[in-house]
Design a protein around this motif. Sequence first.
Motif, short mmCIF file in Angstrom:
data_model
loop_
_atom_site.label_atom_id
_atom_site.label_comp_id
_atom_site.label_asym_id
_atom_site.label_seq_id
_atom_site.Cartn_x
_atom_site.Cartn_y
_atom_site.Cartn_z
N ARG A 1 18.21 67.34 23.73
CA ARG A 1 16.79 67.56 24.03
C ARG A 1 16.58 67.90 25.50
N ASP A 2 17.27 67.20 26.38
CA ASP A 2 17.14 67.49 27.81
C ASP A 2 17.59 68.91 28.11
N ALA A 3 18.61 69.38 27.39
CA ALA A 3 19.17 70.70 27.66
C ALA A 3 18.28 71.84 27.18
N VAL A 4 17.64 71.67 26.04
CA VAL A 4 16.87 72.78 25.45
C VAL A 4 15.39 72.71 25.75
N GLY A 5 14.93 71.60 26.28
CA GLY A 5 13.51 71.47 26.60
C GLY A 5 12.70 70.99 25.41
N PRO A 6 11.40 70.76 25.61
CA PRO A 6 10.57 70.14 24.57
C PRO A 6 10.13 71.08 23.46
N ALA A 7 10.25 72.41 23.66
CA ALA A 7 9.65 73.35 22.71
C ALA A 7 10.61 73.88 21.65
N LEU A 8 11.92 73.68 21.81
CA LEU A 8 12.87 74.17 20.82
C LEU A 8 13.11 73.08 19.76
N PRO A 9 13.02 73.42 18.48
CA PRO A 9 13.26 72.40 17.45
C PRO A 9 14.68 71.84 17.50
N VAL A 10 14.77 70.53 17.41
CA VAL A 10 16.04 69.81 17.33
C VAL A 10 15.96 68.91 16.10
N ILE A 11 16.85 69.12 15.15
CA ILE A 11 16.85 68.29 13.94
C ILE A 11 18.22 67.65 13.78
N VAL A 12 18.29 66.61 12.98
CA VAL A 12 19.55 65.88 12.73
C VAL A 12 19.84 65.89 11.25
N LYS A 13 21.08 66.19 10.88
CA LYS A 13 21.52 66.04 9.50
C LYS A 13 22.25 64.71 9.38
N LEU A 14 21.82 63.90 8.42
CA LEU A 14 22.32 62.52 8.30
C LEU A 14 22.74 62.24 6.88
N ASN A 15 23.84 61.54 6.72
CA ASN A 15 24.26 61.07 5.40
C ASN A 15 23.37 59.92 4.94
N ALA A 16 22.88 60.02 3.71
CA ALA A 16 22.24 58.87 3.07
C ALA A 16 23.30 57.82 2.74
N THR A 17 24.48 58.28 2.42
CA THR A 17 25.64 57.45 2.12
C THR A 17 26.88 58.31 2.24
N ASP A 18 27.99 57.71 2.66
CA ASP A 18 29.24 58.46 2.73
C ASP A 18 29.85 58.68 1.35
N GLN A 19 29.38 57.92 0.36
CA GLN A 19 29.95 57.95 -0.99
C GLN A 19 31.45 57.64 -0.98
N LEU A 20 31.84 56.79 -0.05
CA LEU A 20 33.23 56.32 0.04
C LEU A 20 33.22 54.81 0.23
N GLU A 21 34.13 54.13 -0.45
CA GLU A 21 34.25 52.68 -0.29
C GLU A 21 34.58 52.36 1.17
N GLY A 22 33.76 51.52 1.76
CA GLY A 22 33.97 51.15 3.16
C GLY A 22 33.28 52.06 4.14
N GLY A 23 32.56 53.07 3.64
CA GLY A 23 31.87 54.00 4.53
C GLY A 23 30.45 53.55 4.84
#
Length: 395
Positions: free
Chosen positions: A205-227
Amino acid sequence: MQTDPLFAPLTLPCGVTLKNRLAKSAMSDSLGDGCGDPTPEQIRLYERWAMGGAALTIIGEVQGDPHAAEKPGNLVLGPRSDQAKLRTLTQRGAQNGALLFAQLGHAGAMTHPPIGSPKGPSALSLPGLVCEAFTRDDIRALPAQFAKTAQQAKWVGFGGVQIHAAHGFLLSQFLSPLFNKRDDAYGGSLHNRARLLHDVVDAVRDAVGPALPVIVKLNATDQLEGGLTAAEALKVVQMLDQTSIDMIDISGGTYFPGAKSASDSGGKGPYFADFCRAARKKTDKPLMLTGGIKTREQAMDILTAGTAEMIGLARAFILDPSLPDTWRNNGSGTSFPRFTDPPEGGITAWYTQQMTRIGQDAPLDPNADLDAAIAAYEARDAARIPLWHSKFGKP
């Protein structure tokens, strides 16, 4: 007239407006030229998706470090990149009101060994996965590396960036107790395991400034035992709610050797809708739901129920590159192929080869053999390895 929910605009917290609610989610399209630059087929692929009505398309696995790449078909943003080719890509992929984002990638422990040096939160020696551990100095340097890549993405014309913290790649590895066995400030508690992601978000965010969209892709679950579990992932959502990001893309599954991806798991319907409903209670950020959405009706249900604000589709966009226009005209879209006893990696290779055909303006080949698709996919990567070495050096 009441606006069709699929085609209502969405304004992100940064002020940028997406023209509708349909996104071509990130995939590793494997269409780079082996030197980290886009090919004419890749440029044409994203142009076709833009002209077909997508509000947002995301190029998967755009690397800042060529020695931490997922495959030699990835794009690389760096001082030796072909700026003219990248600008052609970002211009043609942003036609018709579309936005083209770069997914900021780093494969970490799953770096392709022929072209890089696999490193992860902790040293691992497993069948098909061997890596060294990052030092603390290595880790502290990563946020600045992501930030520099994001800055270059903005400079060559990408309309936004996605920070990749899913599917078992670097930031996902730090979040996952299966990969992360550290006992310092970057391991142990979830707060510590999420520290790197938080630092990367702030640096980008600091690098691109406030006006460029920044989104995050996140796992709901790793679907692996121990993940990473769904309960922990919800806490990460709550953490991200306090940051400056503009949207969270909810997906799941991990490309662990021998594990099926979420899209190959055989589940029915949107895979992570229940998690997304729970996440809505943890954040006011817009949510994008990715995985298992195949029909217009499913997408409509997600939007009208308030489960998510954006619909992420990948394979549906391969089967119909003009899917938004099809749905705007009340078409149902194409039917999904069914594969009997597919070999490991076969379905992914089949869809990857179909993307090549789209970029060549050739018709899809619904009868393409899975084993032949794997062979073609592997042969193309093998041919790129010496090109990668010539450009970036050997690991």
